[in-house]
Design a protein around this motif. Structure first.
Motif, PDB file in Angstrom:
ATOM      1  N   ALA A  23       0.812  -1.216   0.000  1.00 56.15           N
ATOM      2  CA  ALA A  23       0.000   0.000   0.000  1.00 56.15           C
ATOM      3  C   ALA A  23       0.844   1.263   0.000  1.00 56.15           C
ATOM      4  O   ALA A  23       0.449   2.282  -0.585  1.00 56.15           O
ATOM      5  CB  ALA A  23      -0.935   0.003   1.210  1.00 56.15           C
ATOM      6  N   ARG A  24       2.011   1.208   0.673  1.00 56.61           N
ATOM      7  CA  ARG A  24       2.880   2.385   0.754  1.00 56.61           C
ATOM      8  C   ARG A  24       4.059   2.306  -0.207  1.00 56.61           C
ATOM      9  O   ARG A  24       4.867   3.240  -0.277  1.00 56.61           O
ATOM     10  CB  ARG A  24       3.398   2.540   2.191  1.00 56.61           C
ATOM     11  N   HIS A  25       4.201   1.186  -0.893  1.00 50.37           N
ATOM     12  CA  HIS A  25       5.200   1.005  -1.953  1.00 50.37           C
ATOM     13  C   HIS A  25       6.637   1.218  -1.465  1.00 50.37           C
ATOM     14  O   HIS A  25       7.469   1.806  -2.149  1.00 50.37           O
ATOM     15  CB  HIS A  25       4.908   1.953  -3.119  1.00 50.37           C
ATOM     16  N   LEU A  26       6.937   0.691  -0.266  1.00 46.67           N
ATOM     17  CA  LEU A  26       8.291   0.760   0.268  1.00 46.67           C
ATOM     18  C   LEU A  26       9.058  -0.501  -0.112  1.00 46.67           C
ATOM     19  O   LEU A  26       8.476  -1.574  -0.276  1.00 46.67           O
ATOM     20  CB  LEU A  26       8.264   0.894   1.796  1.00 46.67           C
ATOM     21  N   THR A  27      10.353  -0.376  -0.252  1.00 42.78           N
ATOM     22  CA  THR A  27      11.190  -1.538  -0.536  1.00 42.78           C
ATOM     23  C   THR A  27      11.265  -2.432   0.699  1.00 42.78           C
ATOM     24  O   THR A  27      10.887  -2.027   1.809  1.00 42.78           O
ATOM     25  CB  THR A  27      12.615  -1.115  -0.920  1.00 42.78           C
ATOM     26  N   LEU A  28      11.760  -3.667   0.533  1.00 45.17           N
ATOM     27  CA  LEU A  28      11.891  -4.591   1.651  1.00 45.17           C
ATOM     28  C   LEU A  28      12.757  -4.004   2.760  1.00 45.17           C
ATOM     29  O   LEU A  28      12.403  -4.048   3.937  1.00 45.17           O
ATOM     30  CB  LEU A  28      12.488  -5.921   1.162  1.00 45.17           C
ATOM     31  N   ALA A  29      13.890  -3.417   2.372  1.00 44.17           N
ATOM     32  CA  ALA A  29      14.805  -2.847   3.373  1.00 44.17           C
ATOM     33  C   ALA A  29      14.174  -1.660   4.088  1.00 44.17           C
ATOM     34  O   ALA A  29      14.241  -1.547   5.315  1.00 44.17           O
ATOM     35  CB  ALA A  29      16.107  -2.427   2.700  1.00 44.17           C
ATOM     36  N   LYS A  30      13.527  -0.764   3.335  1.00 45.52           N
ATOM     37  CA  LYS A  30      12.944   0.428   3.951  1.00 45.52           C
ATOM     38  C   LYS A  30      11.735   0.063   4.808  1.00 45.52           C
ATOM     39  O   LYS A  30      11.521   0.645   5.883  1.00 45.52           O
ATOM     40  CB  LYS A  30      12.536   1.438   2.882  1.00 45.52           C
ATOM     41  N   SER A  31      10.951  -0.911   4.369  1.00 45.36           N
ATOM     42  CA  SER A  31       9.811  -1.334   5.179  1.00 45.36           C
ATOM     43  C   SER A  31      10.278  -1.935   6.492  1.00 45.36           C
ATOM     44  O   SER A  31       9.609  -1.804   7.529  1.00 45.36           O
ATOM     45  CB  SER A  31       8.948  -2.337   4.404  1.00 45.36           C
ATOM     46  N   GLY A  32      11.449  -2.591   6.480  1.00 46.30           N
ATOM     47  CA  GLY A  32      12.010  -3.130   7.720  1.00 46.30           C
ATOM     48  C   GLY A  32      12.339  -2.038   8.708  1.00 46.30           C
ATOM     49  O   GLY A  32      12.047  -2.148   9.903  1.00 46.30           O
ATOM     50  N   VAL A  33      12.911  -0.937   8.226  1.00 47.32           N
ATOM     51  CA  VAL A  33      13.251   0.190   9.096  1.00 47.32           C
ATOM     52  C   VAL A  33      11.992   0.860   9.630  1.00 47.32           C
ATOM     53  O   VAL A  33      11.880   1.161  10.828  1.00 47.32           O
ATOM     54  CB  VAL A  33      14.126   1.213   8.341  1.00 47.32           C
ATOM     55  N   VAL A  34      11.022   1.089   8.748  1.00 47.73           N
ATOM     56  CA  VAL A  34       9.780   1.756   9.154  1.00 47.73           C
ATOM     57  C   VAL A  34       8.995   0.886  10.134  1.00 47.73           C
ATOM     58  O   VAL A  34       8.311   1.396  11.025  1.00 47.73           O
ATOM     59  CB  VAL A  34       8.925   2.098   7.912  1.00 47.73           C
ATOM     60  N   THR A  35       9.088  -0.429  10.000  1.00 50.03           N
ATOM     61  CA  THR A  35       8.451  -1.327  10.958  1.00 50.03           C
ATOM     62  C   THR A  35       9.182  -1.298  12.293  1.00 50.03           C
ATOM     63  O   THR A  35       8.561  -1.322  13.366  1.00 50.03           O
ATOM     64  CB  THR A  35       8.443  -2.777  10.425  1.00 50.03           C
ATOM     65  N   ALA A  36      10.509  -1.211  12.252  1.00 49.37           N
ATOM     66  CA  ALA A  36      11.314  -1.290  13.467  1.00 49.37           C
ATOM     67  C   ALA A  36      11.117  -0.084  14.382  1.00 49.37           C
ATOM     68  O   ALA A  36      11.094  -0.225  15.612  1.00 49.37           O
ATOM     69  CB  ALA A  36      12.790  -1.422  13.101  1.00 49.37           C
TER      70      ALA A  36
END
Length: 432
Positions: A254-267
């Protein structure tokens, strides 16, 4: 916490951290797994939910075993089972074997919260209970915070299978330390006699000890407080599992983040939840010292406040920037984390008998996970039907508001079965 009993908080923090690292590992690797096994959002929803089925099924038996055989033996066996199952997930060759590994993992993880509740009751003075429970529960958020970054990098570099092998292997180190150093405060040699005496005198209240034999689960089920705690837990855990299972996918799809960036935003939200959860736990202990003692049950007011904070998940559909999304997610997870830890603290506050801790915690956790197992599946159907996640956030936020009302209205009395009210004294107030 003071002196060497602080190490108990460290043990429990790491236990919860490993537990939730293994849980979120599937969410981090969801995209490559879905592609490899050709799974739809509904199929992934059932896979996300599967470990909760066995987890909920084994909670009551595990709680009874912990009350009978102790936290050390049952806790060690549980982490051995779930860590092995996590590692073997990396060898799965089909949807069925993936599901089987998750079911075994869930059965092993059923020990975590009952063990934590039992250990805290045995080791921690009553007026420190909120803080220690918050430390224990905050590990549930430190695990995803670390795992979101580390496992995302491992999935990207080594593939999803190796990420499970590494995640499962971490539990072996904790297990070794647990068997070498843990024991009851009455038995361990590394505790000073002065601190041992302080723990034994104050773990059940300032003016006396609670009964140790226990009433049994059947009698406790006749008290509205136990049901209120379980329902509050359910309304809270639904959102916890929504985030735990679907947040990485939401960020990527939905937010079109990469795997690496989604990991940071989740963390980031999970890391913020660790700090805020411990802070609110400490504040709840201070609040009770000034407001009537632990058996007053006033910790329920802080629980309701935490659930109101968590209900800001309703604002996620309106977040138009990554910063706004992170801020709202941080508040939501902090509220959820605080509610869980304070709910367990309130259980110990309102439970007269130390002999009932394992089974009572197990029942409350089971109640929470009956709601929790629905969250991944319901969300999968919502995504398929609506093409988005907004309705899923509305469902979760509404449940949090309902939970706040339940906490304020159903947890007002100590868990004393009616037939025993004249035979067993109520929990001792801590005020002088």
């Amino acid at each position: 916490m003071r002196y060497r009993r602080a190490w108990i908080g460290v043990f429990l923090f790491i236990l919860a951290m490993i537990n939730y690292m293994d849980r979120i590992a599937l969410s981090i690797a969801a995209k490559p797994i879905a592609e490899e096994f050709h799974l739809s959002s509904v199929g992934m929803g059932y896979l996300f939910s599967s470990f909760i089925w066995s987890y909920a099924l084994f909670l009551i038996p595990v709680g009874l075993l912990i009350d009978r055989y102790g936290a050390k033996r049952i806790g060690g066996l549980g982490i051995l089972v779930w860590s092995t199952a996590t590692a073997l997930t990396g060898a799965a060759s089909s949807f069925v074997t993936l599901m089987a590994a998750r079911l075994v993992m869930g059965a092993g993880e059923a020990v975590s919260n009952p063990v934590g509740g039992k250990v805290i009751r045995e080791w921690i003075p009553a007026t420190e209970r909120g803080t220690t429970t918050a430390v224990f529960n905050s590990g549930s958020y430190a695990g995803p915070a670390i795992c979101s970054i580390v496992l995302a990098a491992l999935v990207a570099s080594l593939g999803w299978r190796w990420s499970f092998v590494i995640a499962g292997g971490i539990g072996a180190v904790w297990l070794l330390a647990w068997y070498c150093f843990y024991g009851k405060p009455e038995d361990v040699r590394w505790l000073s006699e002065q601190e041992r005496a302080h723990i034994l005198q104050h773990r059940d209240g300032e003016k006396g000890a609670a009964t140790g034999k226990g009433y049994g689960l059947k009698k406790l089920l006749k008290t509205p407080t136990l049901w209120g705690l379980a329902l509050t837990q359910g309304c809270n855990v639904y959102t916890q599992y929504l985030f735990l299972t679907w947040l990485p996918s939401y960020l990527q799809e939905a937010r079109h983040l990469t795997l690496a960036k989604s990991g940071v935003v989740t963390a980031i939200p999970y890391a913020m939840a660790v700090v805020l959860c411990i802070g609110l736990g400490k504040l709840s202990d201070l609040y009770l010292k000034k407001g009537g003692g632990v058996s007053s049950g006033k910790r329920r007011n802080v629980i309701a406040l935490s659930m109101l904070i968590a209900s800001c998940i309703l604002l996620i559909p309106f977040a138009d920037s990554t910063f706004g999304l992170v801020a709202i997610s941080s508040l939501t997870l902090a509220g959820i984390a605080s509610t869980t830890s304070l709910n367990f603290s309130l259980l110990n506050d309102m439970l007269p008998s130390a002999g009932d801790v394992g089974r009572a915690v197990a029942f409350v956790v089971m109640g929470g996970n009956l709601f929790g197992m629905l969250a991944p599946v319901v969300t999968g159907y919502v995504i398929q039907a609506s093409g988005g996640y907004n309705a899923a956030f509305i469902i979760a936020g509404s449940l949090l508001l309902v939970g706040a009302v339940i906490a304020l209205t159903m947890t007002r009395k100590p868990m004393l079965p009616v037939a025993n009210e004249t035979k067993v004294p109520a929990p001792i107030l801590l005020t002088k």
